[in-house]
Design a protein around this motif. Sequence first.
Motif, PDB file in Angstrom:
ATOM      1  N   GLU A  56       0.840  -1.197   0.000  1.00  0.00           N
ATOM      2  CA  GLU A  56       0.000   0.000   0.000  1.00  0.00           C
ATOM      3  C   GLU A  56       0.878   1.251   0.000  1.00  0.00           C
ATOM      4  O   GLU A  56       1.723   1.420   0.880  1.00  0.00           O
ATOM      5  CB  GLU A  56      -0.912   0.006   1.223  1.00  0.00           C
ATOM      6  N   GLU A 177      -4.522   4.242   8.414  1.00  0.00           N
ATOM      7  CA  GLU A 177      -5.355   4.584   7.263  1.00  0.00           C
ATOM      8  C   GLU A 177      -6.641   5.230   7.771  1.00  0.00           C
ATOM      9  O   GLU A 177      -7.550   4.555   8.249  1.00  0.00           O
ATOM     10  CB  GLU A 177      -5.615   3.326   6.438  1.00  0.00           C
ATOM     11  N   THR A 179      -9.076   7.153   6.204  1.00  0.00           N
ATOM     12  CA  THR A 179     -10.316   7.291   5.435  1.00  0.00           C
ATOM     13  C   THR A 179     -11.307   6.134   5.592  1.00  0.00           C
ATOM     14  O   THR A 179     -12.517   6.373   5.551  1.00  0.00           O
ATOM     15  CB  THR A 179     -10.006   7.478   3.937  1.00  0.00           C
ATOM     16  N   SER A 320      -6.544   2.060   2.522  1.00  0.00           N
ATOM     17  CA  SER A 320      -5.950   3.106   1.696  1.00  0.00           C
ATOM     18  C   SER A 320      -4.439   2.850   1.693  1.00  0.00           C
ATOM     19  O   SER A 320      -3.912   2.224   2.610  1.00  0.00           O
ATOM     20  CB  SER A 320      -6.280   4.499   2.253  1.00  0.00           C
ATOM     21  N   SER A 321      -3.712   3.288   0.635  1.00  0.00           N
ATOM     22  CA  SER A 321      -4.214   4.064  -0.482  1.00  0.00           C
ATOM     23  C   SER A 321      -3.866   3.337  -1.776  1.00  0.00           C
ATOM     24  O   SER A 321      -3.443   2.185  -1.739  1.00  0.00           O
ATOM     25  CB  SER A 321      -3.560   5.447  -0.476  1.00  0.00           C
ATOM     26  N   ARG A 323      -5.926   3.919  -4.897  1.00  0.00           N
ATOM     27  CA  ARG A 323      -7.021   4.017  -5.859  1.00  0.00           C
ATOM     28  C   ARG A 323      -7.173   2.714  -6.655  1.00  0.00           C
ATOM     29  O   ARG A 323      -7.212   2.700  -7.879  1.00  0.00           O
ATOM     30  CB  ARG A 323      -6.813   5.209  -6.801  1.00  0.00           C
ATOM     31  N   GLU A 386      -8.819   0.063  -2.038  1.00  0.00           N
ATOM     32  CA  GLU A 386      -7.651   0.843  -1.631  1.00  0.00           C
ATOM     33  C   GLU A 386      -7.956   2.297  -1.977  1.00  0.00           C
ATOM     34  O   GLU A 386      -7.780   2.749  -3.101  1.00  0.00           O
ATOM     35  CB  GLU A 386      -6.389   0.351  -2.341  1.00  0.00           C
ATOM     36  N   GLY A 388      -8.189   6.299  -2.320  1.00  0.00           N
ATOM     37  CA  GLY A 388      -7.509   7.576  -2.358  1.00  0.00           C
ATOM     38  C   GLY A 388      -6.025   7.528  -2.630  1.00  0.00           C
ATOM     39  O   GLY A 388      -5.489   6.583  -3.213  1.00  0.00           O
ATOM     40  N   THR A 389      -5.331   8.562  -2.147  1.00  0.00           N
ATOM     41  CA  THR A 389      -3.948   8.812  -2.547  1.00  0.00           C
ATOM     42  C   THR A 389      -2.949   8.793  -1.403  1.00  0.00           C
ATOM     43  O   THR A 389      -1.755   8.935  -1.648  1.00  0.00           O
ATOM     44  CB  THR A 389      -3.853  10.187  -3.235  1.00  0.00           C
ATOM     45  N   GLU A 393      -4.979  11.022   4.485  1.00  0.00           N
ATOM     46  CA  GLU A 393      -5.589  11.777   3.390  1.00  0.00           C
ATOM     47  C   GLU A 393      -6.082  13.133   3.886  1.00  0.00           C
ATOM     48  O   GLU A 393      -6.658  13.247   4.970  1.00  0.00           O
ATOM     49  CB  GLU A 393      -6.776  10.990   2.834  1.00  0.00           C
TER      50      GLU A 393
END
Length: 652
Positions: A56, A177, A179, A320-321, A323, A386, A388-389, A393
């Motif tokens: 990740e 993580e 989010t 995350s992350s 995308r 997974e 977002g960035t 975040e």
Amino acid sequence: MLRSIRRVLCLLAVLACWFPGFAGAQSADVEKTGHLFVRVYFKDLRLAHQIAASIEPTESNYKLGYLLLEVSYDQYDRLLASGLEVEIDPEAADRYARLNRSIPAYSCYRTVEETFTAAQALVTANPTLATFSDVGDSWEKSIGRTGYDLKVLKLTNSAVTGSKPKLLINSGLHAREYTPVELAMRFAESLISGYGTDADATWLLDHHEIHLLLQSNPDGRKKAEAGASWRKNVNENYCGATSSNRGADLNRNFAFMWGCCNGSSTNACNEDYRGPSAASEPETQALQAYMAAIFPDQRGPNLTDAAPATTSGVYIDLHSSGRLLLWPWGMTTSVAPNGTALQTLGRKLAYFNSHSPGQSVGLYATDGATDDHCYGTLGIASFTFELGTAFFESCTYFTNTLLPANLPALKYAAKVARTPYQTPAGPETVTVSLSAGSTAPGVAAGTNVTLTASVNDSRFNNTNGTEPSQNITAAEVYVDTPPWGTAPAPIAMTASDGAFSSTSENVTVSLSTAGWSAGRHILFVRGRDAANNWGAVSAIFLYISGGSCTPPAAPTGVTATAASTSQVNVSWTASAGATSYNVLRSTTSGGPYTQVGTSATTSFSDTGLTCNTAYFYVVQAVGGCASGTSAQATATTGTCPVGGNQVLTSSA
């Protein structure tokens, strides 16, 4: 150069082990984090997604041409062995050492305690729709310390009985993580707040169950909330009781094919340490037990055994992350027995959030993960988001991008939980609308109401391959009783353009409400494609006010004539008994239509239009209640002025 850096780092690590006092001579990133921050470069997105599926990313801005990873020495070696261009990034190590990663710096995310308080508040305010139950203990609590209960928020209308398909969402397994848990809470809150006002939220809670394990690694999360880049649980039996690298990676600790495939670490200080044995951790044990309690085992014992196509239930693990939107297997490159159906649903979910869909295995295998376990042991359609960035975040990205993109994905997963290996192959029903009665107090019984919708068989994310789509061949609506209910009564809808001939169709039907009881009714709409796949249901409310009436006949002889670049004149023949007329307009043939005016005569001028644009009109007669809609008429406004003559068109 990279090989030289690697040799120096390895030598420093050896010296640090032989001579503890030498630790101060290590590079800044090792000293501050116990791991390396590295940039891994890629030349195409497919390779980038494979890297992100294996480790990740700390940051995954794909436009930069590299991923920033926080890795152990073992992971660093594996990346180099894969032939990748890897660069140690001491600036990133310094930046993250200075970064305030504690929860107060991220106001959009709730702490463990705030999450539990919010969940309990939902239950207190909505006791027939929600429960919040203890399903296990965190490691701290399991050894007699304060610790935390692991708790599941279950959403369903307890007044509606019977067996219901289930969606299970896990969030917070990796502590840093932020989010996933907040997304899960916002999803729960959106369903509860929409009950009774949003038709889809209402039928989902009436007929399905949504289970959300919130904060599945609360001990580790508290470390992250205090500012640590903490991934694992806090088990002090691994890597030293006070080490910031202690604990087990819970997403490498699940029993199915645990430690099978060189997809996790045996080094207790590594971030992907799998634990000393399968399901050794209390957090893992709690989630495994809950999966087995709510989902029946629907798959055979062999790796090649497929779950039946009629299998019910969906499991989603939020992370995350990167995308990415992933499905089993992660422990092998072999396609899972239900791989085609998993891919179809994965591509559908990825349509909503624009994440890249693919099998969980990346550059190399990952074993002991939750999605492989739930699918492998029970046959449940299982996925990992997974999101977002970045691990930490920004609230701006979460609120403006991640949240609005992923709430519809979770809602769709809930919709198809009854038959996730079948329904996603069918067309999606969107933009359901009514000509009248969609809000209270509604229309009088006897009113003819036009229902329109769009049915689309091509809403897939085809980033990694193309999902088959077919022409729409049918659409239907059910009043109050859904297709899976007792004695459902489908009402056929027709293609607005007169023929089912494409992968996306506008559909319509005129509903007579004669004899309908006063109050709120729910209309379930679905479509079918040429492969005989019925898609997911979408719904809308239709309200009937007290009293009843007999509507006049729909107007006839409707014509539309462009009067200028910005005006269309509509006229029609009078209907007996009508006291006024509703004029409805669309920019798409067949609707959906929006009412743009009312007239007491048999004509109407529609102004303020866009030049060189086709508009489509239908008219209703109103006499106590509204008639059905008339036949459609169309007109195209004049060509936008460029110095020549305007061209005006019209038709009936």
